[in-house]
Design an enzyme around this catalytic site. Structure first.
Site, PDB file in Angstrom:
ATOM      1  N   ARG A 101       0.859  -1.190   0.000  1.00  0.00           N
ATOM      2  CA  ARG A 101       0.000   0.000   0.000  1.00  0.00           C
ATOM      3  C   ARG A 101       0.893   1.239   0.000  1.00  0.00           C
ATOM      4  O   ARG A 101       2.121   1.122   0.090  1.00  0.00           O
ATOM      5  CB  ARG A 101      -0.940  -0.012   1.212  1.00  0.00           C
ATOM      6  CG  ARG A 101      -0.243   0.162   2.540  1.00  0.00           C
ATOM      7  CD  ARG A 101      -1.251   0.179   3.691  1.00  0.00           C
ATOM      8  NE  ARG A 101      -0.591   0.544   4.935  1.00  0.00           N
ATOM      9  CZ  ARG A 101      -1.144   0.407   6.128  1.00  0.00           C
ATOM     10  NH1 ARG A 101      -2.351  -0.099   6.251  1.00  0.00           N
ATOM     11  NH2 ARG A 101      -0.506   0.759   7.209  1.00  0.00           N
ATOM     12  N   CYS A 112       3.773   8.677  -5.464  1.00  0.00           N
ATOM     13  CA  CYS A 112       4.677   9.820  -5.362  1.00  0.00           C
ATOM     14  C   CYS A 112       3.794  11.047  -5.178  1.00  0.00           C
ATOM     15  O   CYS A 112       2.958  11.341  -6.041  1.00  0.00           O
ATOM     16  CB  CYS A 112       5.511   9.917  -6.636  1.00  0.00           C
ATOM     17  SG  CYS A 112       6.251  11.542  -6.844  1.00  0.00           S
ATOM     18  N   ASN A 136      -4.728   8.136   4.480  1.00  0.00           N
ATOM     19  CA  ASN A 136      -4.467   7.384   5.709  1.00  0.00           C
ATOM     20  C   ASN A 136      -2.986   7.471   6.048  1.00  0.00           C
ATOM     21  O   ASN A 136      -2.139   7.122   5.213  1.00  0.00           O
ATOM     22  CB  ASN A 136      -4.840   5.911   5.515  1.00  0.00           C
ATOM     23  CG  ASN A 136      -4.865   5.145   6.820  1.00  0.00           C
ATOM     24  OD1 ASN A 136      -5.698   5.403   7.683  1.00  0.00           O
ATOM     25  ND2 ASN A 136      -3.933   4.216   6.985  1.00  0.00           N
ATOM     26  N   GLU A 137      -2.688   7.971   7.224  1.00  0.00           N
ATOM     27  CA  GLU A 137      -1.299   8.006   7.702  1.00  0.00           C
ATOM     28  C   GLU A 137      -0.335   8.469   6.607  1.00  0.00           C
ATOM     29  O   GLU A 137       0.573   7.736   6.203  1.00  0.00           O
ATOM     30  CB  GLU A 137      -0.879   6.636   8.252  1.00  0.00           C
ATOM     31  CG  GLU A 137      -1.647   6.236   9.501  1.00  0.00           C
ATOM     32  CD  GLU A 137      -1.064   5.030  10.218  1.00  0.00           C
ATOM     33  OE1 GLU A 137      -0.332   4.250   9.582  1.00  0.00           O
ATOM     34  OE2 GLU A 137      -1.346   4.879  11.418  1.00  0.00           O
ATOM     35  N   CYS A 153       9.712  10.387  -1.597  1.00  0.00           N
ATOM     36  CA  CYS A 153      10.072  10.011  -2.963  1.00  0.00           C
ATOM     37  C   CYS A 153      11.220  10.884  -3.466  1.00  0.00           C
ATOM     38  O   CYS A 153      11.234  12.093  -3.231  1.00  0.00           O
ATOM     39  CB  CYS A 153       8.850  10.170  -3.866  1.00  0.00           C
ATOM     40  SG  CYS A 153       9.229   9.738  -5.570  1.00  0.00           S
ATOM     41  N   CYS A 194      12.248  10.703  -6.847  1.00  0.00           N
ATOM     42  CA  CYS A 194      12.244  10.515  -8.311  1.00  0.00           C
ATOM     43  C   CYS A 194      12.434  11.842  -9.049  1.00  0.00           C
ATOM     44  O   CYS A 194      12.521  12.908  -8.442  1.00  0.00           O
ATOM     45  CB  CYS A 194      10.938   9.851  -8.748  1.00  0.00           C
ATOM     46  SG  CYS A 194       9.527  10.981  -8.765  1.00  0.00           S
ATOM     47  N   GLU A 245      -7.326   5.386  15.584  1.00  0.00           N
ATOM     48  CA  GLU A 245      -7.057   3.952  15.589  1.00  0.00           C
ATOM     49  C   GLU A 245      -6.294   3.573  16.844  1.00  0.00           C
ATOM     50  O   GLU A 245      -5.375   4.285  17.257  1.00  0.00           O
ATOM     51  CB  GLU A 245      -6.153   3.551  14.419  1.00  0.00           C
ATOM     52  CG  GLU A 245      -6.760   3.644  13.057  1.00  0.00           C
ATOM     53  CD  GLU A 245      -5.741   3.231  11.992  1.00  0.00           C
ATOM     54  OE1 GLU A 245      -4.811   2.455  12.290  1.00  0.00           O
ATOM     55  OE2 GLU A 245      -5.866   3.718  10.865  1.00  0.00           O
ATOM     56  N   GLU A 303      -2.621  -8.196   7.348  1.00  0.00           N
ATOM     57  CA  GLU A 303      -2.980  -7.887   8.736  1.00  0.00           C
ATOM     58  C   GLU A 303      -3.968  -8.884   9.323  1.00  0.00           C
ATOM     59  O   GLU A 303      -4.705  -8.570  10.256  1.00  0.00           O
ATOM     60  CB  GLU A 303      -3.493  -6.440   8.804  1.00  0.00           C
ATOM     61  CG  GLU A 303      -2.365  -5.473   8.485  1.00  0.00           C
ATOM     62  CD  GLU A 303      -2.742  -4.009   8.530  1.00  0.00           C
ATOM     63  OE1 GLU A 303      -3.898  -3.688   8.231  1.00  0.00           O
ATOM     64  OE2 GLU A 303      -1.859  -3.202   8.852  1.00  0.00           O
ATOM     65  N   PHE A 352      -3.425 -11.233  11.216  1.00  0.00           N
ATOM     66  CA  PHE A 352      -3.124 -11.546  12.620  1.00  0.00           C
ATOM     67  C   PHE A 352      -3.217 -10.315  13.531  1.00  0.00           C
ATOM     68  O   PHE A 352      -2.810 -10.351  14.679  1.00  0.00           O
ATOM     69  CB  PHE A 352      -1.752 -12.201  12.741  1.00  0.00           C
ATOM     70  CG  PHE A 352      -1.728 -13.589  12.157  1.00  0.00           C
ATOM     71  CD1 PHE A 352      -2.523 -14.595  12.695  1.00  0.00           C
ATOM     72  CD2 PHE A 352      -0.954 -13.884  11.048  1.00  0.00           C
ATOM     73  CE1 PHE A 352      -2.529 -15.870  12.148  1.00  0.00           C
ATOM     74  CE2 PHE A 352      -0.944 -15.163  10.494  1.00  0.00           C
ATOM     75  CZ  PHE A 352      -1.743 -16.151  11.047  1.00  0.00           C
ATOM     76  N   HIS A 353      -3.714  -9.205  12.970  1.00  0.00           N
ATOM     77  CA  HIS A 353      -3.924  -8.001  13.796  1.00  0.00           C
ATOM     78  C   HIS A 353      -5.277  -8.149  14.487  1.00  0.00           C
ATOM     79  O   HIS A 353      -6.258  -8.537  13.859  1.00  0.00           O
ATOM     80  CB  HIS A 353      -3.914  -6.788  12.875  1.00  0.00           C
ATOM     81  CG  HIS A 353      -3.768  -5.468  13.575  1.00  0.00           C
ATOM     82  ND1 HIS A 353      -4.755  -4.937  14.378  1.00  0.00           N
ATOM     83  CD2 HIS A 353      -2.747  -4.573  13.588  1.00  0.00           C
ATOM     84  CE1 HIS A 353      -4.335  -3.772  14.848  1.00  0.00           C
ATOM     85  NE2 HIS A 353      -3.123  -3.523  14.388  1.00  0.00           N
TER      86      HIS A 353
HETATM   87  C1  GLA Z   1      -2.113   1.826  10.821  1.00  0.00           C
HETATM   88  C2  GLA Z   1      -3.012   1.872   9.597  1.00  0.00           C
HETATM   89  C3  GLA Z   1      -4.031   0.786   9.577  1.00  0.00           C
HETATM   90  C4  GLA Z   1      -3.431  -0.522  10.013  1.00  0.00           C
HETATM   91  C5  GLA Z   1      -2.846  -0.351  11.380  1.00  0.00           C
HETATM   92  C6  GLA Z   1      -2.289  -1.631  11.949  1.00  0.00           C
HETATM   93  O1  GLA Z   1      -2.535   2.577  11.851  1.00  0.00           O
HETATM   94  O2  GLA Z   1      -3.627   3.126   9.432  1.00  0.00           O
HETATM   95  O3  GLA Z   1      -4.531   0.681   8.264  1.00  0.00           O
HETATM   96  O4  GLA Z   1      -2.446  -0.906   9.120  1.00  0.00           O
HETATM   97  O5  GLA Z   1      -1.803   0.578  11.308  1.00  0.00           O
HETATM   98  O6  GLA Z   1      -1.817  -1.437  13.233  1.00  0.00           O
END
Ligand code: GLA
Length: 680
Positions: free
Chosen positions: A114, A118, A152-153, A158, A160, A310, A358, A360-361
């Site tokens: 994921r 760039c 997201n996060e 980059c 390039c 989160e 993920e 196992f998360h």
């Molecule tokens: C981050 C991401 C989520 C997931 C969690 C796992 O916070 O935003 O998509 O990957 O980590 O801990």
């Protein structure tokens, strides 16, 4: 501008990332049933849905999302709708490899995971903005919509050619002419003078150390390039939604890649993801201390309540060994976030994935299903949050500010410094930890912020400080403020040019030091003896006072007899300087002395060790971070909002127990003050 109050509507938000594209419509219905059972009122939908929403270039597949949003709305569950732009579909990278990032060596970072974009790529931005526009047009007025969640996060880098062109444009804007850039970067050194803008590149892999000012500017540029992506999407969704829908993007906790002060100023609501390691317990309380630091930082960025976007219901999957959270820990850390200003408790993710990286998360609804203990804990927490509805919108009392800034972090963690052991976030965490352990609640503040509302200001280590920050600090102390300043501070200007004399003259005047002549860093594991019987680690300095009094001196080694910790009266105020990293108990004692002199009091004087005490909105939160029951003496009678029980003289907290106390007997659950309590 919309704010968090528009989203919470007076009730803490509770829920998590929901990825219905991984499940069948039958499961969606089960999800809704269980969400209601758990008291969920917010689902974050669409974070990684791009390939489902746009299976091939220009195609649109919204039917499933229509149904999911309607189902959630019918169940009165609000939605944080995400733009899916963090994870472009494989077709974008396959057809347009120029949208993929490259690392410092020019190697492509491929799709298959994921975040492979760039930030400077015009084509990535075009596709991202098109899907964002269509999403916003379709759902901007959907009645379930509570919050827009952009991307997201953010945090990719980059190097390039497209990034190089963008970097050049950014540099032109910053410096206007090339002589100014050559001067700021000190390119007379090592024959680095640039003769034309076209020669400028990102700091790619080089034969030896890259130019430090170039590295620093590249960090600034990368943060700004990503911020452009955020603000473009923010403006699109805002243009297609009613005014009461706030926009946010979720930060990683204490993340170096983005300038968090600049970013927060562009958000309606500040949100963050927090994943402390549950493997650390009473002996090493780094887990809750980390949570407290990130909460304090996020609250300070938000200038008020913030969103925990989160957290993990139990184990994560990204550490070497991933321990689950023991009974009580998920609740304890959730309520810690509320105590420190969160108005939402959300998780990654609602239902545990059965496939993908993920699987196992942990999740709110684990593989073991609705009869599991883990789901019971989620349901219990959801039920409990109703009793805390009154805290939403309220502030946290803090009399102390910790100065923190990203460019100083970026500049001090570069190679070629006096010590590679110097680790800015670790030093920041050590100082915050020392305050947190004695319930001295602190905000974090930008070095140029107005500090006048704080009784004490601490500076764990800010290598780089602007003139405005140095002038502000001097004025704060002159006017009666108390500062405690750590080593290797005020050394460089914003171009990473060493200040005349090695440490800024204004700061030396405030500290009462003639010179800080040489830095004597210590090796990993090495300590230096101090004449009060304690030790320092990491760093030491050769100081010559001019007005400051040595409170503690070095007692061994080359610096034996020289001052280590000093105190100076400057104007109406006091400035302490700490030229080493004192051992934890000594740092605690030093900050306690300074706080007492400054009139900054612990939240609950005499609280037993292991108990965190924070005041929010007129309520006293007590959190037992140990596995043993603890009785906490109270100075006045209280009643507990969570249990409804009165407590006359003390309150017993079970293992990982929490009490949320109101000084007067509660009549119901909504009795606490809704006034902000910022010291500022
Ligand atoms: C981050 C991401 C989520 C997931 C969690 C796992 O916070 O935003 O998509 O990957 O980590 O801990």
């Amino acid at each position: 501008m919309a704010g968090l109050n528009d989203a919470t509507r007076g009730r803490l938000l509770f829920g998590g990332d929901y990825n219905p594209e991984q499940w069948t419509p039958e499961i969606w219905r089960e999800d809704i049933r269980l969400m209601k059972e758990a008291g969920v009122n917010l689902a974050t939908v669409g974070v990684f849905s791009w390939a489902t929403l746009e299976p091939r270039p220009g195609a649109r597949n919204f039917g499933w999302l229509d149904e999911v949003l309607d189902l959630l709305h019918d169940a009165r569950i609000g939605v944080a709708l995400a733009t899916p732009t963090a994870s472009p579909p494989p077709w974008l990278g396959a057809r347009h490899p120029e949208t993929l990032p490259q690392d410092e060596n020019g190697a492509t970072v491929w799709y298959g995971a994921r975040n492979q974009f760039c930030a400077s790529s015009p084509l990535y931005r075009e596709y991202a903005q098109r899907i964002t526009t269509d999403l916003a047009r379709r759902y901007g007025h959907h009645p379930a919509l509570r919050v827009w969640h952009i991307n997201n996060e953010y945090g990719t880098h980059c190097w390039c050619d497209e990034s190089a062109r963008h970097f050049r444009r950014w540099l032109r804007e910053r410096y206007q002419d090339l002589d100014a850039l050559n001067d700021a970067w000190g390119t007379a050194f090592w024959s680095q003078r640039y003769d034309s803008w076209e020669e400028l590149i990102p700091p790619r892999r080089a034969q030896y150390l890259n130019n430090p000012a170039q590295l620093l500017d590249f960090r600034r540029f990368t943060s700004d390039a990503l911020l452009e992506c955020f603000t473009a999407e923010r403006d699109i969704v805002a243009a297609h939604s009613p005014s009461g829908i706030p926009v946010t993007t979720n930060f990683m906790p204490l993340f170096s890649g983005l300038d968090g002060w600049r970013w927060a100023a562009e958000e309606d609501v500040v949100s963050v993801d927090i994943y402390p390691d549950p493997a650390v317990g009473r002996e090493n309380p780094a887990g809750p201390a980390h949570g407290a630091l990130v909460a304090d930082l996020t609250r300070s960025q938000a200038r008020g309540p913030w969103m925990l976007m989160e957290q993990a219901a139990s184990a994560v999957n990204f550490r070497g060994v991933n321990k689950p959270k023991g009974e009580g820990l998920m609740r304890l850390w959730s309520l810690q976030a509320v105590a420190r200003g969160a108005d939402s408790l959300c998780f990654f993710q609602w239902r545990a994935s059965r496939q993908g990286s993920e699987k196992f998360h942990s999740a709110m609804l684990p593989h073991a299903g609705e009869t599991s203990r883990a789901f019971r804990r989620i349901r219990d927490l959801g039920a409990e949050l109703d009793r805390l509805a009154g805290v939403t919108g309220t502030g946290v009392s803090a009399e102390i500010a910790i100065l923190h800034d990203w460019p100083a972090w970026w500049a001090s963690n570069q190679p070629g410094r006096p010590s590679a052991e110097l680790d800015y976030p670790a030093i920041l965490a050590a100082w915050h930890h020392a305050l947190w352990q004695q319930n001295l609640t602190a905000d974090l503040a930008h070095p140029e912020a107005d500090l006048s509302g704080y009784k004490m200001v601490v500076i764990p280590q800010l290598y780089l400080l602007s003139d405005a920050a140095l002038d502000g600090l001097a004025a704060y102390v002159r006017g009666g403020g108390h500062i405690v300043c750590g080593f290797f501070t005020g050394v460089a200007d914003p171009d990473d040019r060493i200040r005349e004399g090695g440490t800024d003259a204004r700061l030396r005047a405030v500290l009462g030091l003639a010179t800080i002549e040489e830095w004597w860093p210590l090796a990993a594991g090495e300590t230096v003896a101090l004449d009060d019987g304690t030790t320092g680690s990491l760093w030491s300095e050769d100081l010559t006072p001019a007005g400051a009094r040595a409170e503690v001196s070095y007692a061994a080694g080359e610096l034996s007899g020289r001052p280590a910790l000093t105190r100076h009266t400057y104007g109406e105020g006091t400035a302490r300087y700490v030229s080493t990293l004192p051992e934890p108990a000594a740092l605690r004692a030093l900050l306690a002395r300074a706080a007492e002199a400054a009139g900054a009091a612990p939240t609950l004087p005499g609280a037993p060790e292991g108990v965190e005490a924070v005041r929010r909105g007129g309520l006293l939160f007590l959190l037992n971070h140990t596995r043993e029951p603890i009785t906490v003496p109270l100075h006045v009678p209280h009643s507990d909002l969570l249990t409804g029980h009165p407590h006359a003289a003390d309150v017993r907290l079970e293992r990982y127990g929490v009490a949320v106390l109101s000084p007067t007997p509660t009549q119901g659950s909504r009795t606490c003050s809704t006034q902000g309590e910022h010291a500022r």
